[in-house]
Design a protein around this motif. Sequence first.
Motif, PDB file in Angstrom:
ATOM      1  N   ALA A 288       4.450  -4.295 -11.135  1.00  0.00           N
ATOM      2  CA  ALA A 288       4.193  -5.729 -11.293  1.00  0.00           C
ATOM      3  C   ALA A 288       2.833  -6.112 -10.719  1.00  0.00           C
ATOM      4  O   ALA A 288       2.148  -7.000 -11.252  1.00  0.00           O
ATOM      5  N   ASN A 289       2.428  -5.439  -9.641  1.00  0.00           N
ATOM      6  CA  ASN A 289       1.120  -5.714  -9.043  1.00  0.00           C
ATOM      7  C   ASN A 289      -0.032  -5.186  -9.887  1.00  0.00           C
ATOM      8  O   ASN A 289      -1.195  -5.580  -9.702  1.00  0.00           O
ATOM      9  N   GLY A 290       0.279  -4.235 -10.793  1.00  0.00           N
ATOM     10  CA  GLY A 290      -0.760  -3.668 -11.635  1.00  0.00           C
ATOM     11  C   GLY A 290      -1.513  -2.511 -11.004  1.00  0.00           C
ATOM     12  O   GLY A 290      -2.556  -2.079 -11.524  1.00  0.00           O
ATOM     13  N   THR A 291      -0.980  -1.970  -9.895  1.00  0.00           N
ATOM     14  CA  THR A 291      -1.659  -0.828  -9.258  1.00  0.00           C
ATOM     15  C   THR A 291      -1.252   0.502  -9.894  1.00  0.00           C
ATOM     16  O   THR A 291      -1.899   1.520  -9.658  1.00  0.00           O
ATOM     17  N   ILE A 292      -0.175   0.509 -10.668  1.00  0.00           N
ATOM     18  CA  ILE A 292       0.212   1.683 -11.443  1.00  0.00           C
ATOM     19  C   ILE A 292       0.557   1.229 -12.860  1.00  0.00           C
ATOM     20  O   ILE A 292       0.845   0.051 -13.085  1.00  0.00           O
ATOM     21  N   ASP A 293       0.522   2.166 -13.802  1.00  0.00           N
ATOM     22  CA  ASP A 293       0.886   1.829 -15.176  1.00  0.00           C
ATOM     23  C   ASP A 293       2.303   2.337 -15.481  1.00  0.00           C
ATOM     24  O   ASP A 293       2.951   2.959 -14.636  1.00  0.00           O
ATOM     25  N   GLU A 294       2.765   2.068 -16.682  1.00  0.00           N
ATOM     26  CA  GLU A 294       4.132   2.427 -17.067  1.00  0.00           C
ATOM     27  C   GLU A 294       4.363   3.936 -16.985  1.00  0.00           C
ATOM     28  O   GLU A 294       5.406   4.399 -16.536  1.00  0.00           O
ATOM     29  N   ALA A 295       3.399   4.712 -17.409  1.00  0.00           N
ATOM     30  CA  ALA A 295       3.561   6.174 -17.412  1.00  0.00           C
ATOM     31  C   ALA A 295       3.688   6.696 -15.979  1.00  0.00           C
ATOM     32  O   ALA A 295       4.529   7.560 -15.697  1.00  0.00           O
ATOM     33  N   THR A 296       2.890   6.168 -15.078  1.00  0.00           N
ATOM     34  CA  THR A 296       2.965   6.589 -13.678  1.00  0.00           C
ATOM     35  C   THR A 296       4.288   6.163 -13.065  1.00  0.00           C
ATOM     36  O   THR A 296       4.914   6.926 -12.303  1.00  0.00           O
ATOM     37  N   ALA A 297       4.730   4.959 -13.396  1.00  0.00           N
ATOM     38  CA  ALA A 297       6.015   4.481 -12.888  1.00  0.00           C
ATOM     39  C   ALA A 297       7.139   5.410 -13.340  1.00  0.00           C
ATOM     40  O   ALA A 297       8.048   5.736 -12.554  1.00  0.00           O
ATOM     41  N   THR A 298       7.083   5.856 -14.574  1.00  0.00           N
ATOM     42  CA  THR A 298       8.112   6.765 -15.087  1.00  0.00           C
ATOM     43  C   THR A 298       8.099   8.089 -14.321  1.00  0.00           C
ATOM     44  O   THR A 298       9.156   8.632 -13.973  1.00  0.00           O
ATOM     45  N   ARG A 299       6.900   8.615 -14.054  1.00  0.00           N
ATOM     46  CA  ARG A 299       6.803   9.875 -13.301  1.00  0.00           C
ATOM     47  C   ARG A 299       7.333   9.708 -11.876  1.00  0.00           C
ATOM     48  O   ARG A 299       7.997  10.602 -11.349  1.00  0.00           O
ATOM     49  N   LEU A 300       7.058   8.571 -11.266  1.00  0.00           N
ATOM     50  CA  LEU A 300       7.565   8.301  -9.919  1.00  0.00           C
ATOM     51  C   LEU A 300       9.085   8.231  -9.916  1.00  0.00           C
ATOM     52  O   LEU A 300       9.754   8.832  -9.051  1.00  0.00           O
ATOM     53  N   LEU A 301       9.656   7.552 -10.877  1.00  0.00           N
ATOM     54  CA  LEU A 301      11.105   7.422 -10.952  1.00  0.00           C
ATOM     55  C   LEU A 301      11.760   8.798 -11.225  1.00  0.00           C
ATOM     56  O   LEU A 301      12.827   9.088 -10.679  1.00  0.00           O
ATOM     57  N   ASP A 302      11.108   9.605 -12.049  1.00  0.00           N
ATOM     58  CA  ASP A 302      11.634  10.947 -12.296  1.00  0.00           C
ATOM     59  C   ASP A 302      11.625  11.779 -11.009  1.00  0.00           C
ATOM     60  O   ASP A 302      12.574  12.529 -10.726  1.00  0.00           O
TER      61      ASP A 302
ATOM     62  N   THR B 189       0.858  -1.182   0.000  1.00  0.00           N
ATOM     63  CA  THR B 189       0.000   0.000   0.000  1.00  0.00           C
ATOM     64  C   THR B 189       0.898   1.236   0.000  1.00  0.00           C
ATOM     65  O   THR B 189       2.113   1.130  -0.093  1.00  0.00           O
ATOM     66  N   GLY B 190       0.299   2.419   0.125  1.00  0.00           N
ATOM     67  CA  GLY B 190       1.085   3.636   0.243  1.00  0.00           C
ATOM     68  C   GLY B 190       1.107   4.457  -1.021  1.00  0.00           C
ATOM     69  O   GLY B 190       0.538   4.076  -2.058  1.00  0.00           O
ATOM     70  N   PRO B 191       1.780   5.588  -0.982  1.00  0.00           N
ATOM     71  CA  PRO B 191       1.743   6.535  -2.103  1.00  0.00           C
ATOM     72  C   PRO B 191       2.310   5.983  -3.401  1.00  0.00           C
ATOM     73  O   PRO B 191       1.784   6.285  -4.484  1.00  0.00           O
ATOM     74  N   VAL B 192       3.377   5.199  -3.339  1.00  0.00           N
ATOM     75  CA  VAL B 192       3.928   4.640  -4.578  1.00  0.00           C
ATOM     76  C   VAL B 192       2.934   3.666  -5.197  1.00  0.00           C
ATOM     77  O   VAL B 192       2.679   3.699  -6.403  1.00  0.00           O
ATOM     78  N   SER B 193       2.348   2.804  -4.379  1.00  0.00           N
ATOM     79  CA  SER B 193       1.381   1.834  -4.885  1.00  0.00           C
ATOM     80  C   SER B 193       0.161   2.512  -5.492  1.00  0.00           C
ATOM     81  O   SER B 193      -0.448   1.997  -6.434  1.00  0.00           O
ATOM     82  N   ARG B 194      -0.187   3.698  -4.953  1.00  0.00           N
ATOM     83  CA  ARG B 194      -1.332   4.449  -5.487  1.00  0.00           C
ATOM     84  C   ARG B 194      -0.950   5.337  -6.669  1.00  0.00           C
ATOM     85  O   ARG B 194      -1.811   5.943  -7.300  1.00  0.00           O
ATOM     86  N   GLY B 195       0.363   5.475  -6.919  1.00  0.00           N
ATOM     87  CA  GLY B 195       0.805   6.355  -7.990  1.00  0.00           C
ATOM     88  C   GLY B 195       0.705   7.815  -7.616  1.00  0.00           C
ATOM     89  O   GLY B 195       0.543   8.677  -8.491  1.00  0.00           O
ATOM     90  N   ASP B 196       0.832   8.115  -6.341  1.00  0.00           N
ATOM     91  CA  ASP B 196       0.702   9.494  -5.853  1.00  0.00           C
ATOM     92  C   ASP B 196       2.044  10.207  -5.992  1.00  0.00           C
ATOM     93  O   ASP B 196       2.841  10.290  -5.063  1.00  0.00           O
ATOM     94  N   VAL B 197       2.299  10.735  -7.186  1.00  0.00           N
ATOM     95  CA  VAL B 197       3.586  11.346  -7.511  1.00  0.00           C
ATOM     96  C   VAL B 197       3.834  12.589  -6.660  1.00  0.00           C
ATOM     97  O   VAL B 197       4.965  12.846  -6.230  1.00  0.00           O
ATOM     98  N   THR B 198       2.807  13.379  -6.414  1.00  0.00           N
ATOM     99  CA  THR B 198       3.009  14.615  -5.654  1.00  0.00           C
ATOM    100  C   THR B 198       3.453  14.317  -4.225  1.00  0.00           C
ATOM    101  O   THR B 198       4.288  15.043  -3.664  1.00  0.00           O
ATOM    102  N   THR B 199       2.902  13.275  -3.627  1.00  0.00           N
ATOM    103  CA  THR B 199       3.312  12.909  -2.269  1.00  0.00           C
ATOM    104  C   THR B 199       4.753  12.433  -2.246  1.00  0.00           C
ATOM    105  O   THR B 199       5.540  12.815  -1.365  1.00  0.00           O
ATOM    106  N   VAL B 200       5.122  11.610  -3.218  1.00  0.00           N
ATOM    107  CA  VAL B 200       6.508  11.134  -3.283  1.00  0.00           C
ATOM    108  C   VAL B 200       7.455  12.311  -3.490  1.00  0.00           C
ATOM    109  O   VAL B 200       8.538  12.374  -2.881  1.00  0.00           O
ATOM    110  N   THR B 201       7.063  13.257  -4.322  1.00  0.00           N
ATOM    111  CA  THR B 201       7.888  14.453  -4.545  1.00  0.00           C
ATOM    112  C   THR B 201       8.074  15.225  -3.244  1.00  0.00           C
ATOM    113  O   THR B 201       9.189  15.677  -2.927  1.00  0.00           O
ATOM    114  N   ALA B 202       7.022  15.357  -2.478  1.00  0.00           N
ATOM    115  CA  ALA B 202       7.104  16.051  -1.189  1.00  0.00           C
ATOM    116  C   ALA B 202       8.025  15.310  -0.230  1.00  0.00           C
ATOM    117  O   ALA B 202       8.798  15.927   0.517  1.00  0.00           O
ATOM    118  N   HIS B 203       7.957  13.976  -0.242  1.00  0.00           N
ATOM    119  CA  HIS B 203       8.839  13.182   0.603  1.00  0.00           C
ATOM    120  C   HIS B 203      10.307  13.427   0.244  1.00  0.00           C
ATOM    121  O   HIS B 203      11.152  13.619   1.123  1.00  0.00           O
TER     122      HIS B 203
END
Length: 297
Positions: free
Chosen positions: A279-293, A232-246
């Motif tokens: 891998a779990n399918g809770t985010i897509d490739e585009a969201t994963a890229t934004r998280l990694l950025d 669970t958590g912001p990464v699993s939800r694709g919450d890029v803004t929260t990860v950026t704040a972290h």
Amino acid sequence: MNIDEQTRLGVGIIGLGRVGAVMGAALREAGHAIVGVTAGSEASRDRAEAMLPGVPILDIETILERAELVLFTVPDDAIADLVSGLASLGRFSPGQIVLHCAGRHGLGVLQPAADAGAIPIALHPSLSFTGTSMDLPRLRRTTIGVTAPKPVLPIGQALVVEIGAEPVILAEADRSLYHAAITHASNHTIAIIAQSMEVLSSLGVEDPSRVLSALVDASVSNVLQSGPRALTGPVSRGDVTTVTAHVQALAEHAVTNESAEVADAYRAMARATTARALANGTIDEATATRLLDALEA
């Protein structure tokens, strides 16, 4: 050679650290006799008195003469040289069980003893030891990795069952990867939780363990029961803004504390978590890229 209800072994322990003391106490509770231990430090002697009262402190040669099962619980890097040296002196006896509890080692470090006719067995309890009596009930709830030549594998399994644990058979070639996996789960978890407690303390939280206890307990329980889907958590939800704040908050924390240790660990684990969420399918490739950025910002 079989171990059954009528077979009780004389056990000698070389190196009475935390693991040796607890394994010795467990074997004693199972009905085996501890014929002697080595204890070169005050801490080891105190541990012997607390965990194995009445057991004599002897030298290595005397233990090898008296013991039917010799348990080597010296530091991992010392086992090979010690066993080799004792074998060159002819100290091992045919049929004597020679055993160690080092996770990354298999039977190779015991080969000189095996060449002398001894029975080599490698055990590794999946447990973090305190070296006290509180470890005994924990030991009975854990698994112990067993590596042994096929003809004598039942001996290793029987010893594990006797002390109340569950044997898990490990191939010689798999020991290092097995040990890496359980070390990753145990030691790295401790490091991460300790970092989180330090950050909370820096914010003035008086009891960080109270803040984290229920959360960490639930997280561990959920993943052990449900596997990766428990994420669970912001990464699993694709919450890029929260990860950026972290990332930004941890960067400021790094400057204030003159250490990027926590920030670096967060980014490394968040990258791994991103891959898991994908891998779990809770985010897509585009969201994963934004998280990694965001993690690289």
